[in-house]
Structures are given as C-alpha cells and as structure tokens.
Write a protein that holds these residues in place. Structure first.
Motif, PDB file in Angstrom:
ATOM      1  N   ASP A 133       0.884  -1.170   0.000  1.00  0.00           N
ATOM      2  CA  ASP A 133       0.000   0.000   0.000  1.00  0.00           C
ATOM      3  C   ASP A 133       0.924   1.223   0.000  1.00  0.00           C
ATOM      4  O   ASP A 133       1.343   1.718   1.049  1.00  0.00           O
ATOM      5  N   LEU A 134       1.279   1.696  -1.197  1.00  0.00           N
ATOM      6  CA  LEU A 134       2.311   2.744  -1.328  1.00  0.00           C
ATOM      7  C   LEU A 134       1.903   4.044  -0.653  1.00  0.00           C
ATOM      8  O   LEU A 134       2.750   4.753  -0.088  1.00  0.00           O
ATOM      9  N   GLU A 135       0.584   4.364  -0.722  1.00  0.00           N
ATOM     10  CA  GLU A 135       0.106   5.605  -0.086  1.00  0.00           C
ATOM     11  C   GLU A 135       0.423   5.557   1.408  1.00  0.00           C
ATOM     12  O   GLU A 135       0.946   6.506   1.982  1.00  0.00           O
ATOM     13  N   LYS A 136       0.103   4.415   2.031  1.00  0.00           N
ATOM     14  CA  LYS A 136       0.316   4.300   3.469  1.00  0.00           C
ATOM     15  C   LYS A 136       1.826   4.242   3.783  1.00  0.00           C
ATOM     16  O   LYS A 136       2.299   4.859   4.746  1.00  0.00           O
ATOM     17  N   ALA A 137       2.563   3.495   2.970  1.00  0.00           N
ATOM     18  CA  ALA A 137       4.017   3.382   3.203  1.00  0.00           C
ATOM     19  C   ALA A 137       4.668   4.764   3.147  1.00  0.00           C
ATOM     20  O   ALA A 137       5.519   5.103   3.982  1.00  0.00           O
ATOM     21  N   ALA A 138       4.258   5.588   2.173  1.00  0.00           N
ATOM     22  CA  ALA A 138       4.867   6.915   2.034  1.00  0.00           C
ATOM     23  C   ALA A 138       4.380   7.865   3.124  1.00  0.00           C
ATOM     24  O   ALA A 138       5.161   8.675   3.648  1.00  0.00           O
ATOM     25  N   ALA A 139       3.096   7.765   3.481  1.00  0.00           N
ATOM     26  CA  ALA A 139       2.555   8.682   4.497  1.00  0.00           C
ATOM     27  C   ALA A 139       3.178   8.431   5.862  1.00  0.00           C
ATOM     28  O   ALA A 139       3.342   9.367   6.649  1.00  0.00           O
ATOM     29  N   THR A 140       3.543   7.165   6.141  1.00  0.00           N
ATOM     30  CA  THR A 140       4.075   6.845   7.467  1.00  0.00           C
ATOM     31  C   THR A 140       5.603   6.882   7.519  1.00  0.00           C
ATOM     32  O   THR A 140       6.177   6.954   8.612  1.00  0.00           O
ATOM     33  N   ALA A 141       6.264   6.826   6.356  1.00  0.00           N
ATOM     34  CA  ALA A 141       7.744   6.771   6.346  1.00  0.00           C
ATOM     35  C   ALA A 141       8.384   7.920   7.132  1.00  0.00           C
ATOM     36  O   ALA A 141       9.340   7.688   7.888  1.00  0.00           O
ATOM     37  N   PRO A 142       7.870   9.178   7.042  1.00  0.00           N
ATOM     38  CA  PRO A 142       8.512  10.250   7.828  1.00  0.00           C
ATOM     39  C   PRO A 142       8.477   9.960   9.321  1.00  0.00           C
ATOM     40  O   PRO A 142       9.434  10.273  10.041  1.00  0.00           O
ATOM     41  N   TYR A 143       7.384   9.359   9.797  1.00  0.00           N
ATOM     42  CA  TYR A 143       7.273   9.115  11.245  1.00  0.00           C
ATOM     43  C   TYR A 143       8.154   7.935  11.672  1.00  0.00           C
ATOM     44  O   TYR A 143       8.518   7.830  12.845  1.00  0.00           O
ATOM     45  N   GLY A 144       8.522   7.085  10.711  1.00  0.00           N
ATOM     46  CA  GLY A 144       9.431   5.985  11.014  1.00  0.00           C
ATOM     47  C   GLY A 144      10.864   6.459  11.210  1.00  0.00           C
ATOM     48  O   GLY A 144      11.695   5.722  11.748  1.00  0.00           O
ATOM     49  N   VAL A 145      11.158   7.681  10.787  1.00  0.00           N
ATOM     50  CA  VAL A 145      12.538   8.174  10.941  1.00  0.00           C
ATOM     51  C   VAL A 145      12.611   9.530  11.658  1.00  0.00           C
ATOM     52  O   VAL A 145      13.550   9.779  12.422  1.00  0.00           O
ATOM     53  N   PHE A 146      11.633  10.398  11.461  1.00  0.00           N
ATOM     54  CA  PHE A 146      11.745  11.746  12.027  1.00  0.00           C
ATOM     55  C   PHE A 146      11.166  11.850  13.438  1.00  0.00           C
ATOM     56  O   PHE A 146      11.290  12.899  14.082  1.00  0.00           O
ATOM     57  N   ASP A 147      10.512  10.811  13.921  1.00  0.00           N
ATOM     58  CA  ASP A 147      10.014  10.843  15.285  1.00  0.00           C
ATOM     59  C   ASP A 147      11.209  11.072  16.233  1.00  0.00           C
ATOM     60  O   ASP A 147      12.298  10.538  15.989  1.00  0.00           O
ATOM     61  N   ASN A 148      11.000  11.853  17.278  1.00  0.00           N
ATOM     62  CA  ASN A 148      12.088  12.230  18.193  1.00  0.00           C
ATOM     63  C   ASN A 148      13.262  12.848  17.428  1.00  0.00           C
ATOM     64  O   ASN A 148      14.427  12.681  17.791  1.00  0.00           O
ATOM     65  N   ALA A 149      12.923  13.565  16.326  1.00  0.00           N
ATOM     66  CA  ALA A 149      13.921  14.231  15.476  1.00  0.00           C
ATOM     67  C   ALA A 149      14.987  13.253  14.975  1.00  0.00           C
ATOM     68  O   ALA A 149      16.141  13.631  14.753  1.00  0.00           O
ATOM     69  N   GLY A 150      14.582  11.997  14.798  1.00  0.00           N
ATOM     70  CA  GLY A 150      15.515  10.988  14.279  1.00  0.00           C
ATOM     71  C   GLY A 150      16.505  10.480  15.304  1.00  0.00           C
ATOM     72  O   GLY A 150      17.362   9.644  14.999  1.00  0.00           O
ATOM     73  N   GLN A 151      16.397  10.950  16.544  1.00  0.00           N
ATOM     74  CA  GLN A 151      17.361  10.552  17.601  1.00  0.00           C
ATOM     75  C   GLN A 151      16.854   9.273  18.252  1.00  0.00           C
ATOM     76  O   GLN A 151      16.438   9.244  19.406  1.00  0.00           O
TER      77      GLN A 151
ATOM     78  N   ASP B 112       7.053  10.712  -5.170  1.00  0.00           N
ATOM     79  CA  ASP B 112       5.989  11.719  -5.353  1.00  0.00           C
ATOM     80  C   ASP B 112       5.085  11.783  -4.122  1.00  0.00           C
ATOM     81  O   ASP B 112       4.601  12.852  -3.755  1.00  0.00           O
ATOM     82  N   LEU B 113       4.844  10.609  -3.516  1.00  0.00           N
ATOM     83  CA  LEU B 113       3.972  10.571  -2.330  1.00  0.00           C
ATOM     84  C   LEU B 113       4.721  11.014  -1.069  1.00  0.00           C
ATOM     85  O   LEU B 113       4.135  11.587  -0.150  1.00  0.00           O
ATOM     86  N   LEU B 114       6.027  10.727  -1.044  1.00  0.00           N
ATOM     87  CA  LEU B 114       6.812  11.046   0.165  1.00  0.00           C
ATOM     88  C   LEU B 114       6.983  12.562   0.345  1.00  0.00           C
ATOM     89  O   LEU B 114       6.952  13.074   1.462  1.00  0.00           O
ATOM     90  N   GLU B 115       7.137  13.276  -0.762  1.00  0.00           N
ATOM     91  CA  GLU B 115       7.459  14.711  -0.659  1.00  0.00           C
ATOM     92  C   GLU B 115       6.409  15.496   0.141  1.00  0.00           C
ATOM     93  O   GLU B 115       6.767  16.179   1.113  1.00  0.00           O
ATOM     94  N   PRO B 116       5.106  15.398  -0.196  1.00  0.00           N
ATOM     95  CA  PRO B 116       4.136  16.145   0.625  1.00  0.00           C
ATOM     96  C   PRO B 116       4.074  15.642   2.063  1.00  0.00           C
ATOM     97  O   PRO B 116       3.825  16.427   2.987  1.00  0.00           O
ATOM     98  N   ALA B 117       4.339  14.351   2.259  1.00  0.00           N
ATOM     99  CA  ALA B 117       4.314  13.821   3.638  1.00  0.00           C
ATOM    100  C   ALA B 117       5.425  14.460   4.464  1.00  0.00           C
ATOM    101  O   ALA B 117       5.232  14.805   5.634  1.00  0.00           O
ATOM    102  N   VAL B 118       6.602  14.656   3.870  1.00  0.00           N
ATOM    103  CA  VAL B 118       7.729  15.269   4.588  1.00  0.00           C
ATOM    104  C   VAL B 118       7.440  16.753   4.845  1.00  0.00           C
ATOM    105  O   VAL B 118       7.672  17.270   5.939  1.00  0.00           O
ATOM    106  N   HIS B 119       6.880  17.431   3.820  1.00  0.00           N
ATOM    107  CA  HIS B 119       6.542  18.847   4.015  1.00  0.00           C
ATOM    108  C   HIS B 119       5.469  19.016   5.084  1.00  0.00           C
ATOM    109  O   HIS B 119       5.377  20.065   5.720  1.00  0.00           O
ATOM    110  N   GLY B 120       4.677  17.963   5.303  1.00  0.00           N
ATOM    111  CA  GLY B 120       3.579  18.054   6.277  1.00  0.00           C
ATOM    112  C   GLY B 120       4.008  17.855   7.722  1.00  0.00           C
ATOM    113  O   GLY B 120       3.219  18.086   8.638  1.00  0.00           O
ATOM    114  N   VAL B 121       5.256  17.433   7.957  1.00  0.00           N
ATOM    115  CA  VAL B 121       5.691  17.197   9.340  1.00  0.00           C
ATOM    116  C   VAL B 121       5.772  18.551  10.068  1.00  0.00           C
ATOM    117  O   VAL B 121       6.448  19.473   9.604  1.00  0.00           O
ATOM    118  N   VAL B 122       5.053  18.658  11.178  1.00  0.00           N
ATOM    119  CA  VAL B 122       4.994  19.936  11.909  1.00  0.00           C
ATOM    120  C   VAL B 122       6.181  20.012  12.873  1.00  0.00           C
ATOM    121  O   VAL B 122       6.254  19.259  13.852  1.00  0.00           O
TER     122      VAL B 122
END
Ligand code: TAP
Length: 453
Positions: free
Chosen positions: A244-262, A282-292
């Motif tokens: 499920d590429l949509e879900k994989a891309a939407a969650t990928a930022p949280y798999g690495v950027f949570d706790n600022a990657g530390q 293409d799907l990852l880019e808006p997900a990364v821009h969406g990280v608050v």
C-alpha cells in the motif's frame, strides 16, 4: 574540575536547571550503600516487592503530566511523545511487578537425592542511560532489575538528568528504600566508568553508542561482569512495489523523524523497489513537508529540536552543500537546535548518509531491484536493531523478516517497542534483550542445589 552542569532547553537554549555532578568518590559511596542495602531488599517477600513496584507505578501515573513537561523542557521531546514515555515507565513497572512471584526455579530428577534450581538476584546493578529516551530506557533497566531483587544505581545522560532525578523521588514516595534505587547524575567517564570498574557492581546495563558500548564490554570483561548492551542501528524501511504505497509513504517520515531521528530504531534508510520508486517519491514529498516542526510543548507539534549544538553539527555533517538532497521540510529559525526533516537520494549505499547511523532527521532513499537485493542491502551494515517491511504478500513479509539480520522487525508498521515483547539487537547493535517476559531473568543467576537423600 567542574562540579555542576547547566541543563539547557534545546528548543530555546535557556538554562533550565543546574545539576550537581556526582564525583567518583560519591559514586563509590553510593555503590557501597546499594551493596549494603542488597540483602534486605533481596529478602523482601515477593508479594511485598511486587506491591512496592505497583506503588511506584501509581506514583509515576499520578505524576505523568509533570514528568512529561520536564522532558519537553530538558530534551525537546514533543509533549505527546513525552506523555507516552512517562506512561511507558508506569507500564514497565506494572509489568515487572508481576515478576517477583514468578521467578521460579526447577525441580530436576536426579538419582540419590533432590535437585532444585533457584533464580538468585545478582546484587548491585548499574544502569547507564543515553539522552535520547531518558525515561523509557531508564525504566527498562531499573524495573526488571528491582523486581528480581537487585539494588540499582542509575546514571542518566549528563544532558538529560531531570526526569531520572524525579523518578528517584517518586520511588522514595512509593516506599522503595533510598539506597535500593539511587540516581547519580554525572559524567559517563566518571560515574559510568565506576559502574564498570567497581567490583560490587555485578551487572552493567548500557544503552548508547556502539563505540562506548564496546569500551564498556571490554571493561566489564576484566571482571567477567554481566552486561546488557543496546547500541546503535542503521535500520532499513523496505518498500515493495506490491505494498500500500500511499500508506508506506505517508508513514515513512514518522518511522525516521520521530524524536527528530534521535532513535536507535529510526528507519533512516528507505529501500524502495525500483518499479515503484518514482511514485513513492511523489507521495513522500508532501508527507515530509507536512511534518509539523516547532515548539515541542505545543500539542500539534510532531518534531522538536535536536538535543545539543554539538549533535546538530554532527547531523549537519551528513548533509554537506553538495549532498544529494531531494527535498526538505521546514524548521524554525533562531534560537534552538533545529534541523529540518531532510530526504537525500545517494546513488548507492557507500555514501555515509546511507551507511552510518545519522541519529537526526535525515533519511536516505535508495532503489532496489529484487527481493534478494533488498535483504542484501538491509544487511550491508554491522548494525542489526530494527526495520520495516511493506508488502501485501504475507509469504514475502516472512521471508524478508527471516532474512534481515535484525532484532525487531515490523510488517506494514514502524513500531518496534511493546513492553511485553523482547527488544534488542543483532550484530553490533547490542547484546541481550530488554523488555518482554524474559528480561527479569536476565537480572538473576541460576543456582543449582543437590540434596542427598
Ligand atoms: P554515549 O556517549 O554512548 O553515551 C551514552 C551514555 O553513556 C551516557 O550516559 C554517557 O554519559 C555514558 N558514557 C559515556 N562514556 C562512558 C564511559 N566511558 N563509561 C561509562 N559510561 C559512559 O552516547 P552520546 O554521546 O549520548 O551519543 C553519541 C552517539 O551515540 C549518538 O550520536 C548516536 O549515534 C548514539 N546513541 C545511540 C543511542 C541508542 S538508543 N542506541 C542513544 C544515544 C546515542 P555522558 O552523558 O556523560 O556522556
């Protein structure tokens, strides 16, 4: 010699508190008190030890908001994460409060007598904690150690001692004797080193860098001292074209950027099957821009600052001006140790950002062709802590999970930690397992007794 340390708020660079540093002599005195307190704590009946741990858990529960706010100030963790972290200490204490009555021995049939085994506590256990998850990692060490009847001396990271100091106060309020659980803020090279060298400390539990972990293991070897090591990771997030590429891309930022990657479990290498690479990016880019990214005390914030100026400089060294940056999120300007979520696309795994643990909000995305290539690429590291596999094919999910040399894998998810399942690393990611049903036993020795009849 410095005798105190200014604890900074990494979001504002303001001094939060000045904490005295424990000296080598004070550490030795604390170890001596823990050693003296051991026989009485070992002999507390299992039911009473269990009750004290549950009271400690209740005290943590009543203090969750305060502990969480302390962590926001001291570590820059988002308030949502910090509440989870304090809740994790409560859960781990409750879970291991069931252990004292369940550390069973065995009766083994032998000719000419009766043979039984006992699970004996070790004595004083030294727990050395890093700055990235000050509360949970402390609890994973002290809760099973205390449950098994050991006394504990704990050294928080110099940068992040505040919640550990508060946890020691809560233990006292819950009725755990002062010398049974002591928190000693100070330097690794002073307090931590005494845990390694002092003969009365029978086990060291260390979480932190692989480099220091190796030194600790070597130091403990001199006394055949027990060690549990939780070290670094370079964890792959493997995305197959059938997922499920949509879900994989939407969650990928949280798999690495949570706790600022530390996070030693950060999925900082995304391996994407070549046929799905363009669509995934293409799907990852808006997900990364969406990280608050911003004020960690704000309920809406998803990523806070890095822990220190020195650590930010280390993270930045992985993204020089000529780095192959695909896109970046945003981060506040001005005071605070900010770094934006960053996605790089190196040509292969030889680039340091794809090969090394960055420990910051930087992820490398690299394509692969076939399943066997993904396994080979995920294993092309001396680490082996965690990882994710995204696919709709259950057979493939298990083939890849069995093929990846790593202690904690998730399929169609990025979660690595549940307090009731084991956690730890293969290869240079560590030694031993924390959490789960067997962790209390790792704080005991098996004694075998034969009675001649
Ligand atoms: P480390 O230097 O490994 O520190 C971890 C803990 O060990 C701290 O409490 C530290 O004390 C203590 N320590 C340092 N030297 C010691 C020694 N010789 N004997 C006994 N204890 C000692 O990690 P760090 O400096 O915080 O971070 C460096 C890198 O390690 C990070 O960039 C990251 O790659 C990795 N890291 C990994 C993890 C996990 S969870 N695997 C966690 C944190 C860091 P001080 O606070 O006084 O230094």
């Amino acid at each position: 010699m410095t005798t105190s340390f200014d604890v900074l708020n990494p979001a504002t660079e303001e001094v939060v508190r000045t904490v005295p540093l424990t000296s080598a002599e004070e550490t030795d005195a604390a170890i001596a008190r823990a050693h003296a307190a051991f026989p009485a704590w070992r002999d507390v009946t299992p039911g009473d030890r269990a009750r004290l741990l549950r009271r400690f858990a209740d005290a943590v529960e009543a203090d969750i908001e305060h502990l969480a706010r302390l962590e926001v100030e001291n570590s820059g963790h988002t308030i949502g994460n910090a509440r989870w972290e304090a809740g994790n200490v409560r859960d781990v204490l409750n879970y291991y409060s069931a252990a004292p009555e369940r550390l069973l021995g065995k009766q083994i049939p032998v000719p000419g007598g009766i043979n039984v085994t006992f699970s004996e506590p070790l004595g004083v256990v030294g727990v050395i904690v890093p700055w990235n998850f000050p509360m949970p990692i402390a609890g994973w060490g002290f809760a099973p150690a205390l449950a098994a009847g050991n006394t504990v001396v704990l050294k928080p990271a110099e940068l992040t001692p505040l919640t550990a100091i508060r946890l020691a106060e809560l233990a006292r309020e819950a009725g755990i004797p002062e010398d049974v659980f002591q928190v000693l803020p100070g330097k690794g090279s002073v307090v931590g080193q005494r845990f390694v060298d002092h003969r009365a400390v029978r086990k060291v539990v260390f979480t932190g860098s692989t480099e220091v972990g190796k030194q600790i293991m070597a130091g403990c070897a001199a006394q055949v001292k027990r060690v549990t090591l939780e070290l670094g990771g370079k964890n792959a997030n493997i995305v197959f074209a059938d997922s499920d590429l949509e879900k994989a891309a939407a969650t990928a930022p949280y798999g690495v950027f949570d706790n600022a990657g530390q996070d030693c479990c950060a999925r900082s290498l995304i391996l994407v099957q070549a046929s799905a690479y363009d669509r995934f990016m293409d799907l990852l880019e808006p997900a990364v821009h969406g990280v608050v990214v911003g004020d960690p005390g704000d309920e809406k914030t998803e990523m806070g600052p890095l822990i220190s100026a020195a650590h930010r400089a280390k993270v930045a060294s992985y993204v020089p001006d000529d780095a192959p940056v695909a896109f970046r999120g945003t981060a506040p300007e001005g005071r605070g140790f900010w770094f934006p979520p960053t996605v790089v696309t190196p040509p292969d795994l030889r680039h340091p950002v794809a090969a090394e643990e960055v420990f910051g909000p930087v992820v490398a995305v690299v394509p692969f062709a076939e399943e066997a290539d993904a396994i080979r690429m995920a294993n092309a590291t001396e680490y082996g802590l965690s990882g994710s596999i995204w696919t709709r094919d259950a057979g493939r999910a298990f083939r890849v999970a069995r093929g990846v040399e790593s202690g904690n894998l998730s399929v169609n998810s990025h979660s690595s930690v549940r307090y009731w399942t084991p956690f730890g690393g293969f290869k240079q990611s560590g030694l031993g397992r924390e959490l789960g049903p067997d962790a209390a036993a790792a704080f005991t020795e098996t004694k075998n007794v034969f009675l001649s009849t």
